[in-house]
Design an enzyme around this catalytic site. Structure first.
Site, mmCIF file in Angstrom:
data_model
loop_
_atom_site.group_PDB
_atom_site.id
_atom_site.type_symbol
_atom_site.label_atom_id
_atom_site.label_comp_id
_atom_site.label_asym_id
_atom_site.label_seq_id
_atom_site.Cartn_x
_atom_site.Cartn_y
_atom_site.Cartn_z
ATOM 1 N N ASP A 40 0.863 -1.173 0.000
ATOM 2 C CA ASP A 40 0.000 0.000 0.000
ATOM 3 C C ASP A 40 0.901 1.225 0.000
ATOM 4 O O ASP A 40 2.137 1.104 -0.003
ATOM 5 C CB ASP A 40 -0.929 -0.015 1.231
ATOM 6 N N ASP A 70 3.334 1.618 -5.163
ATOM 7 C CA ASP A 70 2.393 2.316 -6.046
ATOM 8 C C ASP A 70 2.060 1.360 -7.177
ATOM 9 O O ASP A 70 2.844 1.196 -8.117
ATOM 10 C CB ASP A 70 3.018 3.602 -6.586
ATOM 11 N N SER A 149 -16.131 -4.576 -9.193
ATOM 12 C CA SER A 149 -17.211 -3.770 -8.638
ATOM 13 C C SER A 149 -18.472 -4.018 -9.445
ATOM 14 O O SER A 149 -18.411 -4.262 -10.652
ATOM 15 C CB SER A 149 -16.852 -2.282 -8.691
ATOM 16 N N TYR A 162 -14.195 5.357 -12.901
ATOM 17 C CA TYR A 162 -14.221 4.179 -12.031
ATOM 18 C C TYR A 162 -14.909 3.018 -12.734
ATOM 19 O O TYR A 162 -14.443 1.872 -12.693
ATOM 20 C CB TYR A 162 -14.940 4.534 -10.730
ATOM 21 N N LYS A 166 -13.217 -0.635 -13.589
ATOM 22 C CA LYS A 166 -13.733 -1.886 -13.035
ATOM 23 C C LYS A 166 -14.309 -2.798 -14.119
ATOM 24 O O LYS A 166 -14.254 -4.032 -13.980
ATOM 25 C CB LYS A 166 -14.773 -1.590 -11.960
#
Length: 286
Positions: A40, A70, A149, A162, A166
């Protein structure tokens, strides 16, 4: 039963592991006896998360690794893979889970789009490409779990970058599983985790208390483990507001936009509001 890849002394790498679903997964897998690496950003966050994971691990801190990473940068993911291989000998479970959701619009800015696509899609691509060969070569049971998602399936209006990322994760993970199952002697499988409404730092939006409709990260991870044991590729999670039956109708309606030649995103089109309501109410009858 427990999936054979989730055995004591197996090695799990979890990106986005300092909070939310990633931290819950890392803690749960450490408790099963796996050696765990969390990746992370933010060294303080990582250090605190590593201590929490170590507290659940039978082997304590020696079985937990924290690596600032990253995931949008291929070189950083290559360093992560090499660090895990040097410390633990290789990887058996990879959870490409890191994500950001700062919001986006059209046209939006190039910088916002690049950040969202970089972490949410390229992070999964980098993790998959860089870790997969070594995982397959180990000849051991393995898992690659990519966090998708529902927004990548039904693509609701409001956050297009987003949704694009996804949707790409879904397509990538499907292609990955096809590749793995057609690779001779391969014991690694891919799975697409599709969370419901989960109360995490990504979704909190300033709230300090979990909304009644949301699941906790721990509930999501428990459901994921159950469905891994069952062999599900699409791990479609409910929450306290949306049962699986409603998700199924929403997904079928979205696919129907193409089949029925409706306008895109007709679920949110005023001319189709009544038809969508009736479709949901019919449930399994039509």
């Amino acid at each position: 039963m427990t999936h054979p890849a989730l055995a004591p002394d197996s090695v799990a790498v979890i990106t986005g592991g300092a909070s939310g679903i990633g931290l819950a997964a890392a803690t749960r897998l450490a408790g099963l006896g796996l050696r765990v690496c969390i990746a992370d950003l933010g060294e303080d966050r990582l250090a605190q998360a590593a201590e929490a994971v170590a507290a659940a691990a039978p082997g304590g801190r020696s079985s937990v690794l924290a690596v600032p990473t990253d995931v949008s940068q291929a070189e950083a993911v290559e360093r992560l893979e090499a660090t895990v291989r040097e410390r633990f000998g290789g990887t058996d479970v990879l959870m490409n889970n890191a994500g950001v959701q700062p919001g986006s619009a059209l046209p939006g800015t190039a910088e916002a789009w690049a950040r969202i696509i970089g972490v949410n899609l390229w992070g999964v691509i980098h993790g998959t490409r860089i870790f997969m060969p070594g995982m397959v070569a180990r000849g051991r049971p393995g898992l690659i779990i990519n966090t998708g998602s529902k927004q990548g399936i039904t693509t609701p209006p409001g956050d297009p970058a987003y949704n694009v990322a996804k949707a790409g994760v879904k397509a990538l993970t499907e292609a990955l599983q096809h590749t793995l199952r057609n690779t001779p002697d391969c014991r690694v499988n891919a799975h697409l985790l599709i969370p419901g409404f989960v109360f995490t730092p990504l979704t909190a939006n300033g709230r300090t208390e979990k909304p009644a409709g949301a699941w906790t990260p721990e509930q999501t991870v428990e459901f994921m483990l159950e469905r891994l044991d069952a062999g599900d590729f699409y791990i479609l999670c409910p929450d306290n507001d949306v049962p699986r039956a409603l998700d199924e109708r929403r997904i079928l309606w979205a696919a129907g936009d193409i089949v029925e030649n409706r306008p895109p995103l007709s679920r949110w089109h005023p001319d189709y509001a009544e038809a969508f309501r009736a479709f949901v109410e019919r449930g399994g009858d039509g």
